[in-house]
Enzyme design. Structure first.
Site, PDB file in Angstrom:
ATOM      1  CB  CYS A   1       2.244  14.064  -3.162  1.00  0.00           C
ATOM      2  SG  CYS A   1       2.491  12.329  -2.830  1.00  0.00           S
TER       3      CYS A   1
ATOM      4  CG  HIS B   1     -18.648  12.459  -2.770  1.00  0.00           C
ATOM      5  ND1 HIS B   1     -19.480  11.446  -3.152  1.00  0.00           N
ATOM      6  CD2 HIS B   1     -17.554  12.365  -3.568  1.00  0.00           C
ATOM      7  CE1 HIS B   1     -18.920  10.774  -4.145  1.00  0.00           C
ATOM      8  NE2 HIS B   1     -17.757  11.310  -4.403  1.00  0.00           N
TER       9      HIS B   1
ATOM     10  NE  ARG C   1      -1.080   6.997  -6.127  1.00  0.00           N
ATOM     11  CZ  ARG C   1      -1.655   7.397  -4.996  1.00  0.00           C
ATOM     12  NH1 ARG C   1      -0.920   7.687  -3.946  1.00  0.00           N
ATOM     13  NH2 ARG C   1      -2.956   7.520  -4.916  1.00  0.00           N
TER      14      ARG C   1
ATOM     15  CD  GLU D   1       1.983   6.044  -0.311  1.00  0.00           C
ATOM     16  OE1 GLU D   1       0.972   6.728  -0.123  1.00  0.00           O
ATOM     17  OE2 GLU D   1       2.026   5.082  -1.106  1.00  0.00           O
TER      18      GLU D   1
ATOM     19  CG  ASN E   1      -2.716  11.713   2.968  1.00  0.00           C
ATOM     20  OD1 ASN E   1      -2.416  12.736   3.569  1.00  0.00           O
ATOM     21  ND2 ASN E   1      -3.204  11.729   1.743  1.00  0.00           N
ATOM     22  CG  ASP E   2      -1.226   5.460   2.730  1.00  0.00           C
ATOM     23  OD1 ASP E   2      -2.078   4.965   3.489  1.00  0.00           O
ATOM     24  OD2 ASP E   2      -1.402   5.577   1.505  1.00  0.00           O
TER      25      ASP E   2
HETATM   26  C1  PEP Z   1      -0.593   9.621   0.794  1.00  0.00           C
HETATM   27  O1  PEP Z   1      -0.730   8.504   1.286  1.00  0.00           O
HETATM   28  O2  PEP Z   1      -0.199  10.619   1.446  1.00  0.00           O
HETATM   29  C2  PEP Z   1      -0.905   9.865  -0.621  1.00  0.00           C
HETATM   30  C3  PEP Z   1      -0.609  11.012  -1.192  1.00  0.00           C
HETATM   31  O3  PEP Z   1      -1.557   8.859  -1.293  1.00  0.00           O
HETATM   32  P1  PEP Z   1      -3.129   8.554  -1.095  1.00  0.00           P
HETATM   33  O4  PEP Z   1      -3.700   9.621  -0.222  1.00  0.00           O
HETATM   34  O5  PEP Z   1      -3.715   8.527  -2.446  1.00  0.00           O
HETATM   35  O6  PEP Z   1      -3.073   7.208  -0.448  1.00  0.00           O
HETATM   36 MG    MG Z   2      -1.025   6.842  -0.054  1.00  0.00          MG
END
Ligand code: PEP
Ligand code: MG
Length: 547
Positions: free
Chosen positions: A462, A164, A302, A391, A414-415
């Protein structure tokens, strides 16, 4: 530095059990009311977080645990400390999103104990001058009401990107680096540069480093007040700037900050605490509210991304040794296809009731066959634009085949970083691997960009990478056609794009791709950007001289 209270002793209470119980009940109620009041003052996501914390404080099963200890003759302070600690350990053991709520529980316990002791709750110190706040972790209640004239930046040793503290810091545009081991060695009075975009804390900077940081801070201040133009490069190439949202209430703020639409609506955030699948009606209402906030604009939704750090018990409650590699995302939805069908029904109904341009995508797609499955199913429900997230390295490497079926791709950096570097994105001990500047990640993004160009299909970004102003330029150079990010990052990225042409972006991306490591890719991109700017300035001077 913000320090926690010393732990209470286990010595027996000198008061009766009933008296101790009355003290604890009063203290818990006072803390719950204070948290609610702070929430009302802060508004936005902070209000939701603080109200949830107030509910935690008054949770009946926690109260039972406290009572059990009071009945054994313990003091109120110890009973609260011990009962909350055992709940925190259970939450922590769950890991992921729930694990990161453990820090919120610690904060409630500290506030109740402080009240029982009649001392101030541990909070933000006030040295009497502007300062960088360094803490193990910072409670949401403190983060929400930070005085940004005094707290120049925030550095914590604990907390991940979904804590948070991190979420609220992003919402409030606080310069923050969370969960960094570097914070452990910092001393009071030491000079530091906190680079939130790069996630780096530089101690005892050289005059050169200081000057560059001051320039970046000045550019950031200028960006915040610049006009809210649509995203574009210096040569006019449009790069739509979109918002990442987790609930429709944040839509108005995103529009105010200049979001041209939504690039990622994380539907699972709506149902994280639900034990049962949401009904079609509940979903239709939530999606209609979102789409109605963006008339005529693109909104990429999504479908539910369950598993690993985002547990949804109604979709996947199996214990897995490696949940990030397990029944996640589209895999989990396929195993409960009714839930996916209901979600597509609700989305189609919301689409029919509004004028937004709805795009729907699936998370964690790793094969061409999964792409075909999802796109065909979405089309059966009348979804006009159906795509997939990239991802997983396999999808990036087969992006041309994937884009032969999907209408668009959206890269979740991110993934993609987690899976490319084989480093759990929530694990502090491997956090240094979780850097989207890594050339291996950039090469994969380049594959998707090339496939997008070859097939004429859009490729969005994203993941958090899109929020880094310089990396955003690199991503466009690699072929990204739109960027989606936390709305508070839009101004910085807009300003950065405006300083570079498409040719610059490709050149800077080339420099980053040729590096050996994330650090050298960042440096190479920075140098290439400076070189391109010098070149452009020289050309302008030449043109001026010839006139
Ligand atoms: C990502 O993996 O970059 C993504 C946008 O999805 P999340 O962060 O929700 O896994
Ligand atoms: Mg992701």
């Amino acid at each position: 530095m913000a320090e926690p209270l010393p732990p209470p002793s286990d010595a027996p209470s000198t008061l009766s059990v009933d008296d101790e119980k009355a003290r604890v009940t009063d203290a818990v109620a006072a803390v719950a009311r204070e948290l609610e009041q702070r929430g009302a003052q802060a508004g936005g996501a902070a209000q939701d977080v603080l109200e949830a914390q107030a509910m935690m404080a008054e949770d009946p099963s926690l109260a039972d645990e406290v009572d059990t200890r009071l009945a054994q003759g313990k003091t109120g302070e110890f009973a609260v400390f011990d009962a909350f600690a055992s709940f925190r350990d259970q939450l922590s053991a769950m890991g992921g999103y729930l694990g990161e709520r453990a820090a919120d529980l610690d904060d409630v316990a500290q506030r109740v104990i402080a009240r029982l002791r009649g001392v101030a709750a541990p909070g933000v110190p006030d040295p009497g001058h502007p300062f960088v706040l360094v803490a193990k972790d910072l409670a949401p209640a403190d983060t929400a009401l930070l005085d940004l004239d005094k707290v120049l930046a925030l550095v914590t040793t604990e907390g991940g990107p979904t804590s948070h503290t991190a979420i609220l810091a992003r919402e409030k545009s606080i310069v923050a680096v969370v969960g960094t081991v570097e914070a452990k060695g910092l001393r009071d009075g030491q000079m530091v540069i906190v680079d939130a975009a790069a996630g780096v804390v530089t101690t005892d900077p050289t005059p050169d480093e200081l000057e560059r940081a001051q320039n970046r801070a000045a550019a950031r201040a200028a960006a915040a007040t610049a006009p809210l133009t649509d995203g574009a490069l210096a040569d006019g190439t449009p790069v739509p700037l979109l918002a990442n949202l987790g609930n429709a209430d944040a839509a108005a703020e995103a529009v105010t900050l200049g979001a041209e639409g939504v690039g990622l609506f994380r539907t699972e955030f709506l149902f994280l605490s639900a034990n049962q699948a949401p009904t079609v009606e509940q979903q239709r209402e939530a999606y209609t509210k979102l789409l109605a906030a963006f008339p005529g604009k693109k909104v990429v939704v999504r479908v539910l991304d369950a598993g690993a750090d985002k547990p949804l018990p109604f979709l996947n409650d199996a214990h897995e040794e490696n949940p990030a590699l397990g029944l996640r995302g589209l895999r989990a939805l396929r195993a409960s296809e009714d839930i996916l069908r209901e979600q597509l029904t609700a989305l189609a109904e919301a689409d029919a009731a509004t004028s937004a341009d709805l795009w729907v995508m699936a998370p964690m797609v790793s094969t061409v066959e999964e792409t075909q499955y999802f796109v065909d199913l979405a089309r059966d429900y009348g979804v006009k634009t159906a795509g997939v997230m990239v991802e997983v390295p396999s999808s990036a490497l087969l992006a041309d085949r994937i884009l032969a079926h999907a209408d668009f791709a959206s890269i979740g950096t991110n993934d993609l970083t987690q899976y490319t570097l084989a480093a759990d994105r929530l694990l502090g001990s491997v956090a240094t691997f979780q850097d989207p500047w890594h050339p291996a990640v950039l090469r994969l993004i380049g594959e998707v960009g090339d496939a997008g160009r070859a097939t004429g299909k859009p490729v969005g970004i994203c993941g958090e990478a899109a929020a880094d102003p310089l990396l955003a330029v690199v991503l466009v150079g690699l072929g990204a056609t739109s960027l989606s990010m936390a709305p508070t990052a839009l101004a910085d990225v807009r300003a950065s794009l405006l300083q570079h042409t498409l040719e610059d972006a490709r050149d800077i991306a080339e420099a980053a791709l040729a590096a050996d490591s994330a650090t050298s890719a960042r440096t190479a991109a920075q140098e290439a950007s400076t070189r391109r700017a010098a070149l452009a300035a020289a050309n302008t001077t030449d043109e001026g001289a010839q006139q």
